[in-house]
Scaffold this active site. Structure first.
Site, mmCIF file in Angstrom:
data_model
loop_
_atom_site.group_PDB
_atom_site.id
_atom_site.type_symbol
_atom_site.label_atom_id
_atom_site.label_comp_id
_atom_site.label_asym_id
_atom_site.label_seq_id
_atom_site.Cartn_x
_atom_site.Cartn_y
_atom_site.Cartn_z
ATOM 1 N N LYS A 95 0.850 -1.205 0.000
ATOM 2 C CA LYS A 95 0.000 0.000 0.000
ATOM 3 C C LYS A 95 0.877 1.244 0.000
ATOM 4 O O LYS A 95 2.033 1.207 0.423
ATOM 5 C CB LYS A 95 -0.952 0.025 1.192
ATOM 6 N N ASP A 120 -2.140 -1.351 10.353
ATOM 7 C CA ASP A 120 -2.342 -1.332 8.890
ATOM 8 C C ASP A 120 -2.988 -2.608 8.364
ATOM 9 O O ASP A 120 -3.382 -2.672 7.204
ATOM 10 C CB ASP A 120 -0.968 -1.271 8.184
#
Ligand code: C5P
Length: 314
Positions: free
Chosen positions: A11, A141
């Protein structure tokens, strides 16, 4: 089935704002997270023993409890002890493409793949939000990595609101192999230097998060306006990481001279990324960067926005 192969994408942070302190010692954040096509491969195989074993093609990656993928399997064994006793442990094989200490959530995405894969292997039938709740116990995350795509993340980073995803933008990622930034260090240093400007009350923090929800970059994402997204990229952690890592600051400045939609550091670094509209532009940025910074320690990848997180590799 006794074996599954999963793809675990990296990401980037299109937006990272540190709003204030949380009672649990973490920071209250407002982020926009975006999956990209750079990905690890995670193979899981039931091994019929009492053990969780991790193998990795990168010798720098730990294969014990220090590895989030190991901890993800251990959490599943602890949550579902009867299934674990019946079906036994797992062999986890990691084929790394995502660098470590990069701000790209490589370890988090591997852990997300282990949760998704063990749910399938043990036939648990967990919902995505149940998997994300387990993911939140392992790291901030990891819930995002499960679902991927494009999302606003608030709280510790684990409260997710999906945004319309689009996959036509290209991302050039650049990272010095030898420079890894510690995320706890980055947040701790930020707190030391900037806690004077933190919003301390809960209502004020929520109002600020609402402002991001209804703000310009979210609108630009809704309108698929790559040019505007590029102008609105933001990352508070640059304020502490760039002064401490002059090579990363120089990499960012070098990329900024080129024709891109925007340039930003991802997460706590040390990756810097540039957004561009086409593959040809991405290749041009790659070549120009290589020419200006011919250091063999600099890794460069061309990737694209991706609209999903963990998926099976058939
Ligand atoms: O949750 P995770 O283990 O990924 O976080 C790594 C470190 O980053 C935490 O130990 C904490 O120091 C910092 N952090 C934070 N606030 C967040 C997320 C991470 O201070 N919302």
């Amino acid at each position: 089935m006794h074996a599954y192969s999963l793809i675990a994408p990296a990401k980037i942070n299109l937006y990272l704002e540190i709003i204030g302190d949380r009672p649990d010692g973490y920071h209250e954040l407002a982020m926009i997270l975006q999956s990209v096509t750079l990905a690890d491969r995670v193979d899981l195989r039931a091994n019929g023993t009492d053990y969780i074993r991790v193998q990795c093609d990168d010798p720098q990656v730990p294969t014990d409890e220090g590895n989030l993928a190991y901890r993800a399997a251990a959490l599943m064994a602890q949550q579902f002890p009867e299934v674990y006793r019946k079906l036994g442990g797992v062999d986890i094989t990691l084929e790394k493409q995502i660098p470590m200490g990069a701000g790209l959530a490589g370890g988090s995405s591997d852990a997300a793949a282990v949760l998704v894969g063990i749910d399938l292997m043990w036939d648990l039938g967990l919902t995505q939000s149940e998997i994300q709740a387990l993911a939140g116990q392992l790291g901030s995350d990891i819930p995002f990595c499960v679902a991927g795509g494009t999302a606003i993340a608030t709280g510790r980073g684990d409260q997710l609101a999906p945004l319309p995803s689009f996959d036509h933008l290209y991302v050039v990622l650049a990272k010095y192999r030898s420079i890894a930034v510690s995320t706890p260090w980055a947040y701790k240093t930020y707190r030391q230097q900037f806690s004077g400007s933190y919003i301390s009350d809960y209502e004020g923090q929520s109002r600020q998060q609402q402002r991001v929800h209804s703000g310009a970059i979210v609108k630009a994402i809704g309108q698929q306006d790559g040019k505007r997204i590029g102008q609105l990229l933001h990352n508070d952690l640059e304020k502490v990481v760039l002064p401490a890592y002059p090579q990363v600051a120089n990499l960012r400045q070098t990329l900024e001279q080129m024709k891109t939609l925007g340039v930003m550091m991802s997460g706590s670094g040390s990756t810097v990324f540039a957004l561009v509209e086409t593959q040809a532009q991405a290749e041009q940025v790659h070549q120009q960067l290589r020419a200006l910074l011919p250091d063999p320690d600099l890794n460069i990848w061309i990737t694209q926005f991706a609209s999903s997180g963990i998926r099976l590799d058939y």
